[in-house]
Design a protein around this motif. Structure first.
Motif, PDB file in Angstrom:
ATOM      1  N   LEU A  86      -2.606   9.264  -1.413  1.00  0.00           N
ATOM      2  CA  LEU A  86      -2.076   8.132  -0.704  1.00  0.00           C
ATOM      3  C   LEU A  86      -3.294   7.472   0.066  1.00  0.00           C
ATOM      4  O   LEU A  86      -4.500   8.239   0.389  1.00  0.00           O
ATOM      5  CB  LEU A  86      -0.876   8.512   0.173  1.00  0.00           C
ATOM      6  N   LEU A 104       0.763  11.799  -3.060  1.00  0.00           N
ATOM      7  CA  LEU A 104       2.102  11.288  -3.528  1.00  0.00           C
ATOM      8  C   LEU A 104       2.265  12.225  -5.010  1.00  0.00           C
ATOM      9  O   LEU A 104       1.544  12.447  -5.773  1.00  0.00           O
ATOM     10  CB  LEU A 104       2.108  10.167  -4.054  1.00  0.00           C
ATOM     11  N   ARG A 112       9.116  10.541  -7.116  1.00  0.00           N
ATOM     12  CA  ARG A 112       8.045  10.583  -6.683  1.00  0.00           C
ATOM     13  C   ARG A 112       8.420  11.193  -5.273  1.00  0.00           C
ATOM     14  O   ARG A 112       9.276  10.802  -4.559  1.00  0.00           O
ATOM     15  CB  ARG A 112       7.277   9.501  -6.562  1.00  0.00           C
ATOM     16  N   GLU A 114       6.453  12.305  -1.092  1.00  0.00           N
ATOM     17  CA  GLU A 114       5.254  12.322  -0.279  1.00  0.00           C
ATOM     18  C   GLU A 114       5.066  13.732   0.205  1.00  0.00           C
ATOM     19  O   GLU A 114       6.064  14.195   0.590  1.00  0.00           O
ATOM     20  CB  GLU A 114       5.283  11.308   0.707  1.00  0.00           C
TER      21      GLU A 114
END
Length: 146
Positions: A86, A104, A112, A114
């Motif tokens: 990211l 990610l 997806r 994080e």
């Protein structure tokens, strides 16, 4: 988790980790904690020709039963396929002697999530060497000797 329904969990209406109970439907993948986490496809629901859930291994094989309250069944999350960086500033903690970069994680269902990639000082040095080598390779023209 990806926060969205997955093709192999059509009955999941809520994101995992919430208080919503898992109520598997026909075709869902489920892990059976009474069978050491064995994964199966739900092929029969309680009340539809049986008093219990019936599961079969995804590739075929003998069926087994699970309680009608689904108390031993857990959803099977979509597997991650890869991760990308990211665009955020990395963080280094000198006390812990480790760094962190935001990534990610991409899942096989297209979802997806994080996460943080934690790297020790040795990991950072190794990554620096490896990425330096990759950058050098990318700057060479095709067919050029290393």
């Amino acid at each position: 988790m990806s926060g969205r329904p997955t093709p192999h969990l059509p009955s999941q209406g809520a994101e995992l980790g919430t208080a919503a109970p898992f109520s598997p439907q026909l075709g869902d993948l489920a892990a059976d904690t009474a069978k050491d986490g064995r994964v199966g496809v739900v092929v029969t629901l309680p009340g539809e020709g049986g008093a219990t859930y019936h599961l079969r291994p995804p590739g075929g094989g003998p069926e087994w039963s699970a309680p009608a309250d689904a108390s031993t069944l857990e959803p099977v999350p979509a597997r991650p396929t890869h991760a990308t960086l990211l665009v955020t500033d990395p963080v280094y903690d000198p006390r812990a002697k480790q760094g962190s970069v935001a990534i990610l994680v991409h899942h096989e269902d297209g979802g997806r999530s994080e996460a943080a990639l934690i790297l020790t000082s040795a990991d950072l040095e190794r990554l620096h060497t490896q990425t330096g080598r990759m950058l050098g390779d990318s700057e060479r023209s095709p067919g050029e000797a290393p």
